[in-house]
Design a protein around this motif. Structure first.
Motif, PDB file in Angstrom:
ATOM      1  N   ASP A 148      51.621  28.359  45.705  1.00 44.57           N
ATOM      2  CA  ASP A 148      51.489  29.526  46.526  1.00 44.57           C
ATOM      3  C   ASP A 148      50.564  29.722  46.593  1.00 44.57           C
ATOM      4  O   ASP A 148      49.601  29.824  47.895  1.00 44.57           O
ATOM      5  CB  ASP A 148      52.565  30.562  46.581  1.00 44.57           C
ATOM      6  N   LEU A 149      49.467  29.906  45.740  1.00 48.37           N
ATOM      7  CA  LEU A 149      48.154  30.476  45.186  1.00 48.37           C
ATOM      8  C   LEU A 149      47.762  29.779  44.685  1.00 48.37           C
ATOM      9  O   LEU A 149      47.504  29.836  43.139  1.00 48.37           O
ATOM     10  CB  LEU A 149      48.289  32.543  45.625  1.00 48.37           C
ATOM     11  N   ALA A 150      46.407  29.792  44.724  1.00 42.20           N
ATOM     12  CA  ALA A 150      44.849  29.578  43.403  1.00 42.20           C
ATOM     13  C   ALA A 150      43.847  31.190  43.744  1.00 42.20           C
ATOM     14  O   ALA A 150      43.347  30.959  44.768  1.00 42.20           O
ATOM     15  CB  ALA A 150      44.473  28.373  44.092  1.00 42.20           C
ATOM     16  N   VAL A 151      43.735  30.935  42.695  1.00 38.75           N
ATOM     17  CA  VAL A 151      42.482  31.775  42.069  1.00 38.75           C
ATOM     18  C   VAL A 151      41.418  31.612  41.568  1.00 38.75           C
ATOM     19  O   VAL A 151      41.500  30.840  40.547  1.00 38.75           O
ATOM     20  CB  VAL A 151      43.200  33.670  41.682  1.00 38.75           C
ATOM     21  N   LEU A 152      40.215  32.656  42.113  1.00 41.48           N
ATOM     22  CA  LEU A 152      38.639  32.278  41.529  1.00 41.48           C
ATOM     23  C   LEU A 152      38.486  33.719  41.015  1.00 41.48           C
ATOM     24  O   LEU A 152      38.257  34.760  42.582  1.00 41.48           O
ATOM     25  CB  LEU A 152      38.222  31.084  41.782  1.00 41.48           C
ATOM     26  N   THR A 153      38.440  34.016  39.605  1.00 42.09           N
ATOM     27  CA  THR A 153      37.788  35.178  39.808  1.00 42.09           C
ATOM     28  C   THR A 153      36.377  34.919  38.402  1.00 42.09           C
ATOM     29  O   THR A 153      35.853  34.366  38.163  1.00 42.09           O
ATOM     30  CB  THR A 153      38.744  36.017  38.535  1.00 42.09           C
ATOM     31  N   GLY A 154      35.928  36.593  38.935  1.00 45.79           N
ATOM     32  CA  GLY A 154      34.622  36.518  38.296  1.00 45.79           C
ATOM     33  C   GLY A 154      33.445  35.189  38.248  1.00 45.79           C
ATOM     34  O   GLY A 154      33.865  35.263  39.911  1.00 45.79           O
ATOM     35  N   GLU A 178      36.221  35.460  44.914  1.00 40.84           N
ATOM     36  CA  GLU A 178      35.321  36.776  44.740  1.00 40.84           C
ATOM     37  C   GLU A 178      34.132  35.814  44.575  1.00 40.84           C
ATOM     38  O   GLU A 178      34.015  34.673  44.373  1.00 40.84           O
ATOM     39  CB  GLU A 178      35.659  37.739  44.097  1.00 40.84           C
ATOM     40  N   THR A 179      33.047  36.009  44.969  1.00 41.30           N
ATOM     41  CA  THR A 179      31.105  36.148  45.317  1.00 41.30           C
ATOM     42  C   THR A 179      30.897  37.185  45.047  1.00 41.30           C
ATOM     43  O   THR A 179      30.577  37.279  46.584  1.00 41.30           O
ATOM     44  CB  THR A 179      31.109  34.905  45.993  1.00 41.30           C
ATOM     45  N   ARG A 180      29.568  37.073  44.398  1.00 41.25           N
ATOM     46  CA  ARG A 180      28.174  38.373  44.826  1.00 41.25           C
ATOM     47  C   ARG A 180      27.834  37.820  46.269  1.00 41.25           C
ATOM     48  O   ARG A 180      27.253  36.794  46.562  1.00 41.25           O
ATOM     49  CB  ARG A 180      27.520  38.338  43.995  1.00 41.25           C
ATOM     50  N   ARG A 181      27.261  39.216  46.999  1.00 38.52           N
ATOM     51  CA  ARG A 181      26.622  38.785  48.497  1.00 38.52           C
ATOM     52  C   ARG A 181      25.566  38.984  47.663  1.00 38.52           C
ATOM     53  O   ARG A 181      24.735  39.796  46.928  1.00 38.52           O
ATOM     54  CB  ARG A 181      26.673  40.216  48.669  1.00 38.52           C
ATOM     55  N   PRO A 182      24.329  38.586  48.320  1.00 37.43           N
ATOM     56  CA  PRO A 182      22.709  37.548  47.544  1.00 37.43           C
ATOM     57  C   PRO A 182      22.263  39.062  48.007  1.00 37.43           C
ATOM     58  O   PRO A 182      21.636  38.990  47.493  1.00 37.43           O
ATOM     59  CB  PRO A 182      22.728  36.650  48.402  1.00 37.43           C
ATOM     60  N   GLU A 183      22.745  39.680  48.974  1.00 31.31           N
ATOM     61  CA  GLU A 183      21.367  40.275  49.461  1.00 31.31           C
ATOM     62  C   GLU A 183      21.851  41.563  48.617  1.00 31.31           C
ATOM     63  O   GLU A 183      20.633  42.502  48.850  1.00 31.31           O
ATOM     64  CB  GLU A 183      21.644  41.139  50.944  1.00 31.31           C
ATOM     65  N   LYS A 235      29.491  44.882  46.939  1.00 28.89           N
ATOM     66  CA  LYS A 235      28.842  43.992  46.000  1.00 28.89           C
ATOM     67  C   LYS A 235      28.909  42.982  46.224  1.00 28.89           C
ATOM     68  O   LYS A 235      28.791  41.742  45.353  1.00 28.89           O
ATOM     69  CB  LYS A 235      28.567  44.294  44.775  1.00 28.89           C
ATOM     70  N   GLU A 236      30.906  42.677  46.729  1.00 26.98           N
ATOM     71  CA  GLU A 236      31.253  40.827  46.455  1.00 26.98           C
ATOM     72  C   GLU A 236      32.121  40.914  47.633  1.00 26.98           C
ATOM     73  O   GLU A 236      32.108  42.132  48.450  1.00 26.98           O
ATOM     74  CB  GLU A 236      31.639  40.992  45.358  1.00 26.98           C
ATOM     75  N   TYR A 237      32.126  39.238  47.832  1.00 25.38           N
ATOM     76  CA  TYR A 237      32.800  39.196  48.853  1.00 25.38           C
ATOM     77  C   TYR A 237      34.134  38.633  48.235  1.00 25.38           C
ATOM     78  O   TYR A 237      33.661  37.952  47.388  1.00 25.38           O
ATOM     79  CB  TYR A 237      32.114  38.306  49.773  1.00 25.38           C
ATOM     80  N   VAL A 238      35.229  38.987  48.581  1.00 25.16           N
ATOM     81  CA  VAL A 238      36.822  38.432  48.933  1.00 25.16           C
ATOM     82  C   VAL A 238      37.234  37.635  49.766  1.00 25.16           C
ATOM     83  O   VAL A 238      37.292  38.277  50.564  1.00 25.16           O
ATOM     84  CB  VAL A 238      37.489  39.336  47.755  1.00 25.16           C
ATOM     85  N   PHE A 239      37.041  36.295  49.472  1.00 25.90           N
ATOM     86  CA  PHE A 239      37.669  35.473  50.405  1.00 25.90           C
ATOM     87  C   PHE A 239      39.103  35.237  50.374  1.00 25.90           C
ATOM     88  O   PHE A 239      39.229  34.677  49.550  1.00 25.90           O
ATOM     89  CB  PHE A 239      36.960  34.183  50.180  1.00 25.90           C
ATOM     90  N   VAL A 240      39.947  35.520  51.628  1.00 28.28           N
ATOM     91  CA  VAL A 240      40.992  35.161  51.743  1.00 28.28           C
ATOM     92  C   VAL A 240      41.556  34.297  52.399  1.00 28.28           C
ATOM     93  O   VAL A 240      41.440  33.945  53.413  1.00 28.28           O
ATOM     94  CB  VAL A 240      41.920  36.766  51.966  1.00 28.28           C
TER      95      VAL A 240
END
Length: 241
Positions: free
Chosen positions: A99-105, A137-142, A231-236
């Motif tokens: 139902d869901l896949a997650v990638l953290t850190g 999630e992924t860090r915002r480059p700026e 500081k980060e984007y969390v994409f859903v």
């Protein structure tokens, strides 16, 4: 190939001590509840912190990671028998109908080439049921996280079963979108020194959105990480069929 921080048994054994309390994981439990996810894949699960929390809530959980040493640590933790542990990456996953896949850190940022990222997204899409969700999630480059890393002071901890260990972080290269850094660990009981070098790719929001669309996902929301606002984007995202 995973970094020594995750593949070296001695480094994997002290990873959790230096990684801290993982305040970021509560948000993923909330998202799993929000989406009604009963079958969850934690890709790049490492030492299993999130997978174990998800399983403790009664979900069916698969924790997958290409680093055997990290998985070995995960499998020693209380509740580990509730999780299905897989040694591999997104390209080696069986049919999970998750139902869901997650990638953290840092997981979403370790794929340095477009081809590696494309293969990962393809594998994740195949592991999801029709209409299933991918959250990462992924860090915002700026926000230039590497500036803070370069200013970080060394840390020394008393690690149960190991003794006192010192950790030093050095940024060794900034060639955007790639940033390379090195952890050095000194084990005071025997004087051993081990190092692990890592490289992360900092992708822009628009780039990620296009990659997801190209590989069969639609972006439902892009959120802040509650423990690191701004500081980060969390994409859903959701698998498109």
């Amino acid at each position: 190939m995973p970094d020594p921080l995750f593949t070296d048994p001695r480094l994997a054994a002290v990873y959790d001590a230096f990684d801290g309390p993982r305040d970021d994981l509560a948000a993923y439990l909330g998202i799993a509840d929000e989406l009604g996810a009963e079958r969850v894949l934690d890709l790049g699960c490492g030492t299993g912190s999130l997978a174990l929390l998800l399983a403790a809530g009664g979900r069916t959980v698969v924790g997958a990671d290409p680093a055997a040493a990290s998985l070995a640590v995960a499998q020693t933790k209380p509740g580990a028998d509730r999780v299905r542990w897989l040694h591999g990456d997104a390209t080696t996953l069986p049919d999970l109908a998750a139902d869901l896949a997650v990638l953290t850190g840092n997981v979403a940022q370790v794929f340095l080439t477009d081809d590696d990222w494309a293969r990962t997204l393809g594998g994740l899409r195949a592991a999801l049921r029709p209409g299933g969700h991918l959250v990462f999630e992924t860090r915002r480059p700026e926000r230039r996280a590497w500036v803070d890393w370069a200013a970080a002071d060394p840390v020394a901890l008393d690690v149960p079963g190991t003794g006192r260990v010192e950790q030093r972080l050095q940024v060794t290269g900034v060639h955007l979108p790639l940033v390379t850094f090195r952890f050095t660990y000194r084990f005071l009981p025997d004087g051993a020194v081990l190092t692990s070098e890592s490289t992360l790719r900092f992708r822009e929001r628009a780039e990620l959105t296009q990659d997801l669309l190209t590989h069969g996902f639609r972006v439902l929301d892009v959120r802040d990480a509650p423990d690191r606002p701004g500081k980060e984007y969390v994409f859903v995202t959701q698998r498109v069929d």
